[in-house]
Design an enzyme around this catalytic site. Structure first.
Site, PDB file in Angstrom:
ATOM      1  N   HIS A   1      -7.400  -5.772   0.848  1.00  0.00           N
ATOM      2  CA  HIS A   1      -6.206  -4.854   0.792  1.00  0.00           C
ATOM      3  C   HIS A   1      -5.098  -5.503   1.423  1.00  0.00           C
ATOM      4  O   HIS A   1      -4.098  -4.881   1.073  1.00  0.00           O
ATOM      5  CB  HIS A   1      -6.825  -3.500   1.348  1.00  0.00           C
ATOM      6  CG  HIS A   1      -5.842  -2.478   1.014  1.00  0.00           C
ATOM      7  ND1 HIS A   1      -5.354  -1.927  -0.267  1.00  0.00           N
ATOM      8  CD2 HIS A   1      -5.038  -1.837   1.907  1.00  0.00           C
ATOM      9  CE1 HIS A   1      -4.454  -1.001   0.064  1.00  0.00           C
ATOM     10  NE2 HIS A   1      -4.162  -0.861   1.175  1.00  0.00           N
TER      11      HIS A   1
ATOM     12  N   SER B   1       0.718  -1.256   0.036  1.00  0.00           N
ATOM     13  CA  SER B   1       0.064  -0.073  -0.067  1.00  0.00           C
ATOM     14  C   SER B   1       0.781   1.236   0.010  1.00  0.00           C
ATOM     15  O   SER B   1       1.523   1.444  -0.874  1.00  0.00           O
ATOM     16  CB  SER B   1      -1.017  -0.041   1.380  1.00  0.00           C
ATOM     17  OG  SER B   1      -1.917   0.961   1.020  1.00  0.00           O
TER      18      SER B   1
END
Length: 281
Positions: free
Chosen positions: A261, A117
């Site tokens: 995620h 991320s």
């Protein structure tokens, strides 16, 4: 015991979740930043630098550690995260510069880097602006551009928060939601640490990301690239992945179906072994 030893030999060591925070070391960088990091794995192995995501810290790679055998693992706390210095500004250029200074300070030379991320965004900038420091980059749930401005979920959520955050509040539960169950001890410590993250970091990172577009610098990246993505990611969707893959047509791709995620938390062994196979090539 204070740490988990993942083999019969002490040559491969991973701190336990309980011992993680106290296992960190610290280094002072030439720009005045104090950066905390965890140095684990195989001390004689080739170094692999691990960079965490937004509001996480080096613990974010702890679940993968036991499966990244044969490598010296160096997981950092980005500025404002974990035990590193808190500042007022968090541009991706500053984050990457901190990492470049850290690599030089530890004398690591040219190394492999894996980022998740925000860490993957930092890894892209590091590889683009400091190509002499990066062999390969592994981008876990990454993107070229974050939809983080006013009117978007991240902005409207983070900018209206009252700090410090309640680790037992609704936001933390939502922030750490994953479609696949996560190790509960890891999750407990991660939530506690994220809730303690300074307001300047929560808001400063988001302001920086809202104005960041990495597309123009992709041609500067000469490192080998691997892209890992969980196909249920609510933040960086399929379109984001297609844009990233278009500028890195030779990248190795791994899509993990049913992951969100944080596939490195949801499927730590699978992600770690895929990283090792990629780096071995």
């Amino acid at each position: 015991m204070d740490a988990t030893v993942s083999s019969a030999s002490l040559d491969f060591w991973v701190p336990s979740q309980e011992a993680w925070a106290n296992s960190k070391k610290r280094v002072e960088l030439p720009n005045g930043m104090s950066m905390a990091y965890t140095d684990f794995g195989d001390p004689s192995g080739a170094p692999l630098l691990l960079i965490h995501g937004y509001t996480d810290n080096s613990r974010a790679w702890s679940l993968n550690g036991p499966y990244l055998r044969g490598r010296r693992l160096i997981a950092i706390d980005l500025r404002g995260h974990g035990q590193s210095s808190v500042t007022d500004t968090y541009s991706v250029d500053e984050l990457a510069n901190d990492v470049a200074l850290f690599i030089d300070k530890l004398g690591l030379g040219k190394i492999d880097v894996a980022g998740h991320s925000l860490g993957s965004i930092t890894a892209q900038v590091l590889a683009a602006f400091y190509p002499d420091k990066v062999n390969s980059i592994v981008l876990v749930n990454s993107t070229l551009k974050v939809n983080a401005g006013p009117g978007e979920f991240l902005w409207d959520t983070v900018m209206d928060l009252s700090y410090p955050l309640d680790p037992d509040g609704a936001l933390m539960s939502e922030w750490f939601w994953n479609p696949t169950p996560i190790d509960p001890t890891f999750l407990h410590y991660s939530i506690q640490e994220a809730a303690r993250t300074d307001e300047r970091t929560w808001r400063g990172v988001l302001r920086a990301l809202s104005t960041t577009d990495l597309a123009p610098i992709q041609s500067l990246i000469k490192a080998k690239v691997m892209i890992i993505w969980g196909d249920l990611d609510p933040l960086f969707d399929l379109g984001s992945q297609e844009a990233l893959r278009a500028v890195h047509p030779d990248a190795e791709i791994l899509t993990i179906e049913g992951a969100g995620h944080n596939p490195n938390w949801e499927h730590p062994e699978k992600v770690a072994k895929a990283i090792l196979r990629f780096l071995a090539r």
